[in-house]
Motif scaffolding. Structure first.
Motif, PDB file in Angstrom:
ATOM      1  N   SER A   6       4.558   2.208   3.519  1.00 59.40           N
ATOM      2  CA  SER A   6       4.801   3.881   3.795  1.00 59.40           C
ATOM      3  C   SER A   6       6.187   4.088   3.279  1.00 59.40           C
ATOM      4  CB  SER A   6       5.364   3.407   5.727  1.00 59.40           C
ATOM      5  OG  SER A   6       6.469   2.591   5.556  1.00 59.40           O
TER       6      SER A   6
ATOM      7  N   GLY B 195       2.078  -2.468   3.662  1.00 60.66           N
ATOM      8  CA  GLY B 195       1.710  -0.982   3.315  1.00 60.66           C
ATOM      9  C   GLY B 195       2.028  -0.556   1.800  1.00 60.66           C
TER      10      GLY B 195
ATOM     11  N   ALA C 161       9.689   3.187  -0.925  1.00 61.15           N
ATOM     12  CA  ALA C 161       8.781   2.828  -0.365  1.00 61.15           C
ATOM     13  C   ALA C 161       9.024   1.723   0.375  1.00 61.15           C
ATOM     14  CB  ALA C 161       7.413   2.046  -1.276  1.00 61.15           C
ATOM     15  N   LYS C 162       8.237   1.469   2.211  1.00 62.24           N
ATOM     16  CA  LYS C 162       8.881   0.422   2.186  1.00 62.24           C
ATOM     17  C   LYS C 162       7.884  -0.329   2.565  1.00 62.24           C
ATOM     18  CE  LYS C 162      10.002   1.784   6.885  1.00 62.24           C
ATOM     19  NZ  LYS C 162       8.794   1.211   7.756  1.00 62.24           N
ATOM     20  N   TRP C 163       7.612  -1.809   2.728  1.00 67.94           N
ATOM     21  CA  TRP C 163       7.318  -2.932   2.948  1.00 67.94           C
ATOM     22  C   TRP C 163       7.344  -3.282   3.947  1.00 67.94           C
ATOM     23  CZ3 TRP C 163       3.337  -2.767  -1.099  1.00 67.94           C
ATOM     24  CH2 TRP C 163       3.373  -1.436  -1.688  1.00 67.94           C
TER      25      TRP C 163
ATOM     26  N   GLY D 218       1.990  -4.225   8.523  1.00 70.59           N
ATOM     27  CA  GLY D 218       2.405  -2.800   8.564  1.00 70.59           C
ATOM     28  C   GLY D 218       1.224  -2.022   8.457  1.00 70.59           C
ATOM     29  N   ASN D 219       1.318  -0.766   9.212  1.00 69.73           N
ATOM     30  CA  ASN D 219       0.056   0.086   8.776  1.00 69.73           C
ATOM     31  C   ASN D 219      -0.314   0.728   7.823  1.00 69.73           C
ATOM     32  OD1 ASN D 219       1.255   1.940   9.960  1.00 69.73           O
ATOM     33  ND2 ASN D 219       0.522   1.110  12.290  1.00 69.73           N
ATOM     34  N   GLY D 220       0.722   1.424   6.985  1.00 68.25           N
ATOM     35  CA  GLY D 220       0.597   2.201   6.553  1.00 68.25           C
ATOM     36  C   GLY D 220       1.534   3.505   6.585  1.00 68.25           C
ATOM     37  N   GLU D 221       1.324   3.634   7.630  1.00 68.61           N
ATOM     38  CA  GLU D 221       1.700   4.889   8.866  1.00 68.61           C
ATOM     39  C   GLU D 221       3.469   5.345   8.435  1.00 68.61           C
ATOM     40  OE1 GLU D 221       0.475   4.444  12.633  1.00 68.61           O
ATOM     41  OE2 GLU D 221      -1.951   4.371  12.291  1.00 68.61           O
ATOM     42  N   ASN D 222       3.917   6.298   8.926  1.00 65.92           N
ATOM     43  CA  ASN D 222       4.573   6.269   9.066  1.00 65.92           C
ATOM     44  C   ASN D 222       5.940   5.252   9.087  1.00 65.92           C
ATOM     45  OD1 ASN D 222       4.357   9.422   7.710  1.00 65.92           O
ATOM     46  ND2 ASN D 222       4.163  10.154  10.253  1.00 65.92           N
ATOM     47  N   PRO D 223       6.713   6.349   8.500  1.00 64.28           N
ATOM     48  CA  PRO D 223       8.194   4.709   9.062  1.00 64.28           C
ATOM     49  C   PRO D 223       8.567   5.088  10.473  1.00 64.28           C
ATOM     50  CG  PRO D 223       8.748   5.638   7.222  1.00 64.28           C
ATOM     51  CD  PRO D 223       8.124   6.852   7.878  1.00 64.28           C
TER      52      PRO D 223
END
Length: 477
Positions: free
Chosen positions: A105, A103, A452-454, A458-463
Motif C-alpha cells: 500500500s 501489498g 510503499a508499505k509491505w 496485507g491486502n493492498g488497500e490504504n494503510p
C-alpha cells in the motif's frame, strides 16, 4: 496482536506473483554454498529463532524449521516446556515465517526521489526524506497520519541521512554539507513549510570557515544514550559530536576515500564501524590510545566501495553493502591490523553512478576475504543503497534485507544465504527500506518518489492503523 497469523509459511522455493515473493535462483544458491554453517553467528541465530528443545522432543521428529505454529501453540497450552509460555526464541520461530511481503500500500508519493526511510526505535514514528528539501514524519500508530512536514535547511543536492533521537524528541538530518541540523519534533504543529514552528539548530562539523563547504555528510547516527552523534563524510573522515557540550569532540582521518556509512557497534558506543569507497570496513575503539588516528582493526573482502553498514548491535558482527554487488557479513574478531597487499583487481574503468557492473568482475574474489558470508542477487548502482539486519524481537535477526537498483527489496536468510523474498513494485531504484521493530511490516523508499508499505498479511488497500507500537506481552506469553 495487531496481525492475525495466516497458514501461509514463507518457503524459499515458493513463488507467487501476486505477493511478489520469488524463490531461489542461481546467484543465491552460489552465495549459499559460500557460507560456513558451523560459524558461531549461525548457531547464535538458530538459538534466537528455534523452538524450545522440549517442545521439539514432544512433537514428531521433523526438520527444525518445519515445526508448525499450530503444534507450537498446542505445546504451549500443554506446558511441554514447563514455562507456561513461549520463550523469545519460540516467538521468533513463529513470527519469522511471516515475512512482510504482501501489498504494497502506498504511504505517500512525491514527484522527487525518496532517499531515506526509517522507523523510530519503537516503531511509532516513520521518517521519509526526499531529494530537495522535503522531510516527512508519519505517525505509524495513527493510520500513518502526517506528524511533521519539515523543509530542510543547509541543503546541498539532497538529504543524505536522518536519525531519530532515542526518546523521539529530536530528528537529525544531514545533507551534502558539513552542517547537520537538529529539529525538535515534539510540538503538535504538523506543517512547518516555512520552518516557522521549528528551530533548526545547526551543528557545525567544520571549524574552518575557508573549508566549511568543502565536504558533505553522508551518514549520521545517534548514540544509544542520545548524547552523541557519529558521522561519516566526503573528506574521508569520521566525526563524533557531543550534543550536550554542543561541540565536535573527535575527528579521525579514517579512510583514503569517502566515508559512506558509520554506526556504533553496540549500546556502549565505545566501538565505531565505518565503511568507505576505499573498499574497507574499519573498527575504531575510543577507549584505545590508537583511536586518535589508527583503527583497532580492518576488514577486507569487498572489491569495490562500501555503500552502507549495519551493526548486529552486539559489538561483534556487522554487514556491509558493496558496489561489487554483494553484502558481506563480518566478525570483528577476524579483523587484521593492516591492509594486506593484494594483486591489482580493477583493470578497467567503471563508475557505479552511471555504468552497469562489468560482467568480467562478477565472479572475481578478493585474495584475502575475511568475511564470514557473502550474499548476492541484488544490484548496488547509482546511489548508496542500504542493507540491514531484520529485527531481533520478531525474527531473532535471522534475515538480511536490502534495497536494490532493480527497483526491488531483497530478503536473504542470514544462515543459509538463500534469497527468501523479493518485493517487486517500484519503478526505480530502492535506496532505503526499514522493517518495523515489532510487526511484520516493511517500508521501502524509491527514486520513483513512492513510499510503499509491505505487510503480512496485507491486502493492498490504504494503510491501516497500527494500534500498538509494541505487541502486548500476553500476545506471545
Amino acid at each position: 496482536m495487531g496481525y492475525a497469523l495466516s497458514r501461509l509459511e514463507i518457503d524459499p522455493d515458493y513463488s507467487d506473483s501476486e505477493s511478489s515473493l520469488v524463490g531461489d535462483d542461481n546467484d543465491s544458491q552460489q552465495s549459499s554454498s559460500q557460507h560456513d554453517l558451523d560459524h558461531e553467528v549461525a548457531q547464535l541465530t538458530k538459538l534466537r529463532s528455534a523452538p524450545h528443545d522440549r517442545l521439539k522432543r514432544v512433537l514428531p521428529r521433523r526438520e527444525e524449521l518445519s515445526v508448525s505454529p499450530v503444534k507450537m501453540l498446542a505445546g504451549r497450552e500443554g506446558n511441554y516446556t514447563g514455562r507456561g509460555r513461549f520463550s523469545s526464541a519460540d516467538r521468533c520461530h513463529i513470527l519469522n515465517k511471516y515475512l512482510p511481503v504482501k501489498g504494497p500500500s502506498i504511504v505517500d508519493q512525491l514527484t522527487t526521489r525518496a532517499y531515506v526511510s526509517q522507523f523510530s526505535n519503537d516503531g511509532s514514528l516513520f521518517v521519509a526524506a526526499f531529494q530537495g528539501s522535503h522531510i516527512r514524519i508519519y505517525n505509524a500508530e495513527m493510520g500513518w497520519k502526517l506528524h511533521k512536514n519539515i523543509v530542510a535547511e543547509s541543503l546541498r543536492w539532497t538529504v543524505t541521512d536522518t536519525t531519530f533521537s532515542p526518546d523521539k524528541r529530536f530528528l537529525i538530518y544531514a545533507t551534502m554539507s558539513p552542517i547537520v541540523n537538529i529539529v525538535n519534533i515534539g510540538s503538535s504543529a504538523t506543517d512547518s513549510h516555512a520552518n516557522a514552528m521549528e528551530v533548526h539548530e545547526a551543528l557545525e562539523f567544520s571549524g574552518d570557515d575557508e573549508v566549511a563547504y568543502s565536504f558533505g555528510i553522508f551518514s549520521v547516527k545517534f548514540s544509544n544514550d542520545g548524547r552523541e552523534l557519529v558521522a561519516g563524510s566526503s573528506d574521508d573522515s569520521i566525526y563524533v559530536y557531543d550534543i550536550d557540550a554542543n561541540r565536535l569532540s573527535l575527528r579521525i582521518q579514517a579512510h583514503t576515500a569517502d566515508v559512506n556509512s558509520v554506526c556504533f557497534a553496540d549500546e556502549s558506543s565505545n566501538l565505531i564501524y565505518s565503511g568507505s569507497d576505499d573498499n574497507l570496513c574499519k573498527v575504531w575503539d575510543r577507549r584505545s590510545s590508537r583511536s586518535k588516528g589508527k583503527p583497532v582493526g580492518i576488514l577486507t573482502g569487498h572489491l569495490e566501495g562500501i555503500t552502507h553498514i549495519d551493526s548486529r548491535n552486539d559489538g561483534r558482527y556487522l554487514i556491509s553493502n558493496g558496489k561489487d554487488q554483494t553484502i558481506k557479513l563480518w566478525d570483528i574478531r577476524k579483523m587484521s591490523s593492516n591492509v594486506p597487499q593484494t594483486p591489482e583487481f580493477r583493470k578497467y574503468e567503471w563508475d557505479y553512478r552511471w555504468m552497469d557492473y562489468p560482467l568480467r568482475a562478477r565472479n572475481a574474489k578478493h585474495a584475502y576475504d575475511q568475511s564470514v558470508a557473502t550474499y548476492k542477487g541484488h544490484s548496488v548502482l547509482r546511489t548508496l543503497i542500504r542493507c540491514y539486519f531484520s529485527p531481533e524481537y520478531s525474527t531473532g535477526q535471522r534475515y538480511i534485507y536490502t534495497g536494490s537498483h532493480d527497483a526491488c527489496v531483497y530478503v536473504y536468510d542470514l544462515v543459509s544465504g538463500t534469497r527468501v523474498a523479493r518485493l517487486m513494485h517500484h519503478k526505480s531504484t530502492v535506496r532505503d527500506c526499514s522493517w518495523h521493530p515489532y510487526y511484520p511490516m516493511l517500508v521501502s523508499s524509491s527514486f520513483d518518489g513512492e513510499i510503499a508499505k509491505w505487510e503480512f498479511p496485507g491486502n493492498g488497500e490504504n494503510p491501516v492503523q497500527v494500534n500498538n507500537s509494541r505487541p502486548r506481552r500476553q500476545d506471545f506469553d
